[in-house]
Design an enzyme around this catalytic site. Structure first.
Site, short mmCIF file in Angstrom:
data_model
loop_
_atom_site.label_atom_id
_atom_site.label_comp_id
_atom_site.label_asym_id
_atom_site.label_seq_id
_atom_site.Cartn_x
_atom_site.Cartn_y
_atom_site.Cartn_z
N GLY A 21 0.82 -1.21 0.00
CA GLY A 21 0.00 0.00 0.00
C GLY A 21 0.85 1.26 0.00
O GLY A 21 0.51 2.24 0.66
N ASN A 23 1.47 3.51 -2.29
CA ASN A 23 1.20 4.60 -3.23
C ASN A 23 0.48 5.78 -2.60
O ASN A 23 0.33 6.82 -3.23
CB ASN A 23 0.38 4.09 -4.42
CG ASN A 23 -0.95 3.50 -4.00
OD1 ASN A 23 -0.97 2.41 -3.44
ND2 ASN A 23 -2.04 4.20 -4.26
N GLY A 27 1.63 4.51 3.84
CA GLY A 27 2.58 3.73 3.05
C GLY A 27 3.47 4.61 2.20
O GLY A 27 4.67 4.34 2.06
N TYR A 171 -13.96 -3.81 10.65
CA TYR A 171 -12.63 -3.19 10.55
C TYR A 171 -11.86 -3.39 11.86
O TYR A 171 -10.69 -3.79 11.85
CB TYR A 171 -12.76 -1.70 10.24
CG TYR A 171 -11.43 -0.99 10.28
CD1 TYR A 171 -10.52 -1.12 9.23
CD2 TYR A 171 -11.07 -0.19 11.37
CE1 TYR A 171 -9.29 -0.48 9.28
CE2 TYR A 171 -9.84 0.45 11.42
CZ TYR A 171 -8.96 0.30 10.37
OH TYR A 171 -7.73 0.91 10.41
#
Length: 301
Positions: A21, A23, A27, A171
C-alpha cells in the site's frame, strides 16, 4: 528514548524494503522516508499506475510491483517473483489496508473483505517471504495495528462476520486480528531462534485517504462527515512515525508495539503502545494462527 523523529533513521543503503500500500497515505510516507535514507524500496500496490506516480514523487531507488492482498493468487504470484528477484529481504512493512462502510463485501477468496485484506493477505505474504527475510541480517516484519483493536473482539465461530455484520466492527476485528498475528509471529520467531523480528505499530488518528474513501458511497453528507472528522486528526507524516521507528530504530526489539504518546494514543510523539488483553493472549494467538493457516493454505514456523 523520547522525541524520536525520522531524522533518527540510520543509513538504509544496501537494504531491501517492501512496503504494501505504498502509493498513498502512511505507506507513501513510509516508502518515501526509507528511500530518502538509501533503501531499495519495493512499492507493493494494487494499482500500478498509482504506484508509478508515487515512485516518481519519491525518487530514489524504487520499483513498483502489483499486489492485491484481497486475492491469494495475487499474493502468491507477487511473492514468488519477488523471492526470486530479491533472495534477501531486510524489511517487510505490512501497511496496506481497507476501511469500508455499507454492506458486507468479500475478497476474491470469499473472505470478509476487511479480514481478507488487512490480515489474511499479509499473513500469507509474510509466510511466503519468511525465507528471504531470514537470509538478511536483522530483518523485520512491521505490522500495522490500530487503536480500534482495543475495543474489538474476535469471534472464532464466525471469523468472516456472516452474522450481524457491521462495517466498523469488521474493521476493528481485522485490526485486532492483525495485532494478534504480529504478537504470535513474535512468539514463534523467538521460539525457533529465527533472526527475524516482528514489530507492531499504530498511527493513532491520522489524516489519510482511507476514511474519505469509505464514505464515498454515502453521498454529500457522508463526504462532509468524513472530512470534518479528519480535522481532528494528526498529519500523515506524524502518523507514519510509529511504523518508521518500528522499521528502522536499531534499538527496537521483536515484540515491541509503537504508537502516539498523546491522550488515548490518538496523536503525538512516538512511544511504546499498549496491547489489548486479547491481542496479548497466547490462546487467541494459537487459535488465529491455526485458522489463518487453514484459510490461506500457507504454513510456516
Amino acid at each position: 528514548m523520547t522525541g524520536w523523529t525520522t531524522d533518527r533513521i540510520p543509513d538504509q543503503h544496501g537494504r531491501v524494503a517492501v512496503v504494501t500500500g505504498a502509493n498513498s497515505g502512511l505507506g507513501l510516507v513510509t516508502a518515501t522516508e526509507l528511500a530518502r535514507h538509501g533503501a531499495h524500496v519495493v512499492l507493493a500496490v494494487r494499482d500500478t499506475a498509482a504506484g508509478q506516480e508515487a515512485a516518481r514523487r519519491i525518487g530514489g531507488d524504487t520499483e513498483v510491483r502489483e499486489l492485491d492482498l484481497a486475492s491469494l493468487a495475487s499474493v502468491r504470484a507477487f511473492a514468488a517473483k519477488l523471492a526470486t528477484d530479491h533472495p534477501v529481504i531486510d524489511l517487510l512493512v505490512n501497511n496496506a489496508g481497507v476501511v469500508l462502510l455499507g454492506p458486507r463485501r468479500t475478497s476474491a477468496d470469499g473472505f470478509e473483505l476487511h479480514l481478507g485484506t488487512n490480515m489474511l493477505g499479509h499473513f500469507a505474504l509474510t509466510g511466503l517471504l519468511l525465507g528471504n527475510l531470514a537470509a538478511a541480517r536483522g530483518a523485520r516484519v512491521v505490522g500495522l495495528s490500530s487503536i480500534t483493536h482495543k475495543t474489538a473482539r474476535l469471534d472464532f465461530d464466525d471469523l468472516m462476520f456472516t452474522r450481524g455484520y457491521r462495517a466498523a466492527s469488521a474493521y476493528g476485528r481485522s485490526k485486532l486480528a492483525t495485532t494478534v498475528f504480529g504478537v504470535e509471529l513474535d512468539r514463534r520467531l523467538r521460539a525457533t531462534g529465527s533472526p527475524v523480528a516482528s514489530v507492531l505499530a499504530h498511527p493513532g488518528l491520522t489524516r489519510t485517504n482511507l476514511t474519505p474513501r469509505a464514505w464515498e458511497d454515502r453521498g454529500r453528507l457522508g463526504r462532509v462527515i468524513a472530512w470534518a472528522g479528519l480535522l481532528a486528526t494528526q498529519p500523515v507524516e506524524q502518523g507514519a512515525q510509529p511504523q518508521l521507528r518500528a522499521a528502522t530504530d536499531p534499538e527496537v526489539r521483536s515484540g515491541q508495539f509503537f504508537g502516539p504518546a498523546g491522550p488515548w494514543e490518538t496523536r503525538g510523539r512516538v512511544t511504546e503502545a499498549r496491547l489489548s488483553r486479547e491481542a496479548a493472549d497466547p490462546d487467541a494467538g494459537r487459535r488465529l494462527w491455526a485458522a489463518a493457516e487453514e484459510l490461506t493454505g500457507v504454513r510456516y514456523l
